[in-house]
Design a protein around this motif. Structure first.
Motif, PDB file in Angstrom:
ATOM      1  N   ILE A 156     -10.540   7.481  -0.825  1.00 18.03           N
ATOM      2  CA  ILE A 156     -10.155   6.592   0.272  1.00 18.03           C
ATOM      3  C   ILE A 156     -11.017   5.333   0.259  1.00 18.03           C
TER       4      ILE A 156
ATOM      5  N   TYR B 235      -6.763  -1.898   0.290  1.00 20.36           N
ATOM      6  CA  TYR B 235      -5.837  -1.014   0.985  1.00 20.36           C
ATOM      7  C   TYR B 235      -6.390  -0.652   2.361  1.00 20.36           C
TER       8      TYR B 235
ATOM      9  N   ILE C  18      -6.248   2.383   4.886  1.00 18.58           N
ATOM     10  CA  ILE C  18      -5.867   3.785   4.935  1.00 18.58           C
ATOM     11  C   ILE C  18      -6.371   4.393   6.239  1.00 18.58           C
TER      12      ILE C  18
ATOM     13  N   ILE D  83      -0.772   4.304   5.098  1.00 16.73           N
ATOM     14  CA  ILE D  83      -1.334   3.517   3.996  1.00 16.73           C
ATOM     15  C   ILE D  83      -0.653   2.156   3.955  1.00 16.73           C
TER      16      ILE D  83
ATOM     17  N   SER E 246       3.991  -0.514   2.965  1.00 15.03           N
ATOM     18  CA  SER E 246       3.218   0.450   3.729  1.00 15.03           C
ATOM     19  C   SER E 246       4.053   1.712   3.900  1.00 15.03           C
TER      20      SER E 246
END
Length: 327
Positions: A34, A42, A44, A67, A78
């Motif tokens: 992550i 990104y 998350i 995400i 997304s």
């Protein structure tokens, strides 16, 4: 007897230590992944990450994972799902399964700037993953069933439903082998509109076996290193579109403008297929005449089918020099 029970207790303690270490490593791995994605831009988020399964499983549960791709991405996207469960046997920690049930909301952009915001209901997805000892994935098998798509903002993506979709990916002597199979693919009304006029809105079957030459890994680094100029070999493919059956193979090269190369197809009753294209407005009468002359010159193989070659060049799909489609 005392030694026997002491031995069992020792084995149990060792097993508990092993399981606890595996659980810690599992949580640390997801946490590192992550953080790695977030460092690349990104976003998350999730409503909870749990780990359990003692004694026979390592199991992780992501509640409502959300995400979002980096804003710098040319085609941002997304996905927000319900619940993703990942698990592996305690005795085979390098083989994982992932399951999603419920619905998912997907937001993505098309090649011409279109925005597609839609729900997939249900989103029944099963994944099998096999990893190497260094943690990189070496094989993936994915199954999607009964996916139905509902637009949120009124714009549907090119495919609005599929009965089954299967994808098997695994390494093969320094390359990557992809096996794809889909059944009953329902197209949005504006997707390949003229092709739909010719053949209808539902494709019965799409099968393909594809070899990505030089793609040695499914890791982020491996995918990034696989760039333009690489070869894509279609060992076999089959399309059944309203009882019009096409089979063959292809050899393509990825370029800045799309694909470059050729696709071989075996078809039955080629003149009738040309007429269907003509009725759909894909060709002028002069083009139809040229295509039919070319079709008459093509020999039939032992199965009574004619072999034709489609060419990909500068973003176009060509047949006998006539442009069929622009990507």
């Amino acid at each position: 007897m005392k030694k026997f029970f002491l031995g069992l207790l020792t084995i149990f303690v060792i097993f508990c230590i092993y399981w606890a270490a595996g659980r810690t490593l599992m949580i640390k791995t997801w946490d590192n992944e992550i953080k790695s994605f977030e460092s690349q831009g990104y976003d998350i988020d999730h409503k909870g990450l749990t780990a359990g399964g003692f004694p026979h499983l390592f199991r992780s549960t992501f509640m409502e994972p959300d995400i979002v791709s980096p804003r710098s991405t040319a085609k941002p996207w997304s996905i927000k799902a319900d619940k993703l469960i990942l698990k592996a046997s305690t005795f085979t920690p390098l083989s994982w399964t992932a399951n999603h049930r419920g619905k998912a909301r997907i937001d993505m952009r098309g090649p011409k700037g279109e925005r597609w915001l839609f729900d997939v209901r249900p989103m029944s997805l099963d994944l099998d993953l096999k990893a190497k000892t260094d943690g990189t994935v070496k094989a993936i098998n994915a199954d999607l069933s009964r996916a139905q798509i509902q637009a949120v903002i009124g714009t549907l993506p090119p495919i609005v439903g599929v009965d089954t979709a299967q994808l098997d990916i695994r390494s093969q002597e320094g390359d990557m082998r992809y096996e794809l199979s889909l059944t009953n693919i329902f197209l949005e009304k504006d997707t390949l509109a003229k092709w739909q006029t010719a053949f209808g809105p539902k494709i019965g079957v799409i099968d393909a076996v594809i070899l990505a030459k030089g793609q040695s890994s499914l890791s982020k680094e491996g995918l990034k290193s696989w760039k333009n100029g690489e070869n894509i070999i279609g060992e076999s493919w089959r399309v059944n579109w309203n009882e019009n059956i096409f089979t063959g193979d292809f050899d393509l090269t990825l370029t800045d403008t799309g694909f470059d190369g050729s696709l071989r197809a075996e078809v039955e009753n080629l003149p009738e297929i040309i007429d269907q294209f003509a009725r759909a407005g894909m060709f002028t009468q002069q083009q139809v005449s040229s295509l039919k002359i070319g079709a008459r010159l093509l020999p039939q193989n032992a199965n009574g089918r004619q072999e034709i070659t489609f060419n990909f060049r500068d973003g176009y799909l060509l047949l006998f020099g006539q442009r069929l489609y622009k990507f």
